[in-house]
Design a protein around this motif. Structure first.
Motif, PDB file in Angstrom:
ATOM      1  N   SER A   1      -7.459   1.897  -2.260  1.00 30.24           N
ATOM      2  CA  SER A   1      -6.914   0.444  -2.423  1.00 30.24           C
ATOM      3  C   SER A   1      -7.594  -0.147  -3.816  1.00 30.24           C
ATOM      4  O   SER A   1      -8.665   0.632  -3.949  1.00 30.24           O
ATOM      5  CB  SER A   1      -7.378  -0.666  -1.353  1.00 30.24           C
TER       6      SER A   1
ATOM      7  N   ILE B   1      -0.215  -0.753 -10.447  1.00 29.39           N
ATOM      8  CA  ILE B   1       0.446   0.270  -9.531  1.00 29.39           C
ATOM      9  C   ILE B   1       1.059   1.244 -10.219  1.00 29.39           C
ATOM     10  O   ILE B   1       0.810   2.498  -9.671  1.00 29.39           O
ATOM     11  CB  ILE B   1       1.276  -0.701  -8.434  1.00 29.39           C
TER      12      ILE B   1
ATOM     13  N   ILE C   1       2.106  10.639  -2.518  1.00 32.53           N
ATOM     14  CA  ILE C   1       1.910   9.350  -1.901  1.00 32.53           C
ATOM     15  C   ILE C   1       2.841   9.374  -0.648  1.00 32.53           C
ATOM     16  O   ILE C   1       3.966   9.250  -0.725  1.00 32.53           O
ATOM     17  CB  ILE C   1       2.477   8.286  -2.811  1.00 32.53           C
TER      18      ILE C   1
ATOM     19  N   SER D   1       2.515   3.751   0.825  1.00 36.07           N
ATOM     20  CA  SER D   1       2.194   2.836   0.208  1.00 36.07           C
ATOM     21  C   SER D   1       2.362   1.167   0.707  1.00 36.07           C
ATOM     22  O   SER D   1       3.299   0.947   1.342  1.00 36.07           O
ATOM     23  CB  SER D   1       2.702   2.983  -1.292  1.00 36.07           C
TER      24      SER D   1
ATOM     25  N   PRO E   1       6.623   1.218  -4.497  1.00 37.64           N
ATOM     26  CA  PRO E   1       5.666   1.147  -5.710  1.00 37.64           C
ATOM     27  C   PRO E   1       6.178   1.683  -6.875  1.00 37.64           C
ATOM     28  O   PRO E   1       5.450   1.389  -7.874  1.00 37.64           O
ATOM     29  CB  PRO E   1       4.433   1.795  -4.962  1.00 37.64           C
TER      30      PRO E   1
ATOM     31  N   ALA F   1      -3.000  -3.171  -3.980  1.00 39.83           N
ATOM     32  CA  ALA F   1      -2.219  -2.211  -3.222  1.00 39.83           C
ATOM     33  C   ALA F   1      -2.980  -0.965  -2.747  1.00 39.83           C
ATOM     34  O   ALA F   1      -4.209  -0.990  -2.809  1.00 39.83           O
ATOM     35  CB  ALA F   1      -1.364  -1.350  -4.417  1.00 39.83           C
TER      36      ALA F   1
ATOM     37  N   PHE G   1      -2.853   2.998  -1.145  1.00 34.24           N
ATOM     38  CA  PHE G   1      -1.928   4.159  -1.231  1.00 34.24           C
ATOM     39  C   PHE G   1      -2.762   5.172   0.132  1.00 34.24           C
ATOM     40  O   PHE G   1      -3.753   5.166  -0.019  1.00 34.24           O
ATOM     41  CB  PHE G   1      -2.021   4.862  -2.479  1.00 34.24           C
TER      42      PHE G   1
END
Length: 216
Positions: free
Chosen positions: A124, A164, A178, A181, A195, A207, A209
């Protein structure tokens, strides 16, 4: 409140910092977890009590380490930039790095170690592409102060601020997938935004992930 005086899991989850609530939701019961930059152990303590995880922590500050040890948590003092290389590959199911990536000297290398050490990594970070930050720079011409970036530029612990889209790009570059997200505001309220799109980069203050190594 339960008979032993502890709060129900839902109530304790609500007390977690916004991004940590989202992190906790991603981790299944019984997982092996390493929390890098674990602070006072807030997340580890919750996961140990309510999800029976096998939790370990690494924290740079001695104050944070002492707080964790007082709560019976297994935490060592360490620096993400230098000490992650000492961990063997696939030692954990999940490695967590919350609100710390931007304070590292080598964020790309740190990300590579996270997905090497854990089957999955949860990262994060504050989004420097948020519209308030852009507007502040445009209208005032000075580094903005926000709840997520609350220090003046000369005292800021964050040395590699990113957006991001920047993190999406570096994941593509180093072969990290990813899996999930979450773009969210400072309280942890998520937005249903892609994202890889520009809207998340404009609207999200932070954000989160969920990452894994690309097996291709």
């Amino acid at each position: 409140m339960s008979a032993d005086g502890s709060l129900p899991a839902a109530a304790e989850t609500a007390r977690l910092r916004g991004d940590l609530r989202l992190v906790a939701d991603m981790i299944p019961a019984g997982a092996r977890v390493l929390d890098v930059g674990c602070g006072d152990g807030e997340l580890l303590a919750y996961l140990a009590q309510h999800k029976s995880v096998d939790g370990r922590g690494m924290e740079l500050s001695q104050t944070g380490v002492n707080a964790c040890v007082r709560h019976g948590l297994s935490v060592i003092q360490g620096d993400a930039d230098h000490d992650l290389q000492e961990y063997p590959s696939s030692a954990f199911d999940y490695v967590v790095l919350s609100q710390t990536l931007q304070a590292t000297h080598q964020p790309k290398r740190v990300l590579e170690h996270l997905v090497r050490i854990g089957r999955r990594a949860i990262v994060s970070f504050p989004n420097f592409g948020h519209w308030r930050i852009r507007l502040g720079l445009l209208t005032q011409g000075r580094m903005p102060l926000t709840p997520a970036l609350a220090h003046p530029w000369h005292e800021m612990p964050n040395i590699h601020l990113c957006t991001i889209l920047d993190l999406v790009a570096i994941c593509d570059e180093i072969g990290v997938t990813i899996e999930r997200s979450v773009a969210h505001d400072r309280s942890g309220m998520p937005y249903l935004l892609n994202p890889r799109g520009t809207l998340a980069n404009w609207l999200a203050e932070q954000a989160l992930f969920l990452l894994r190594r690309d097996c291709r």
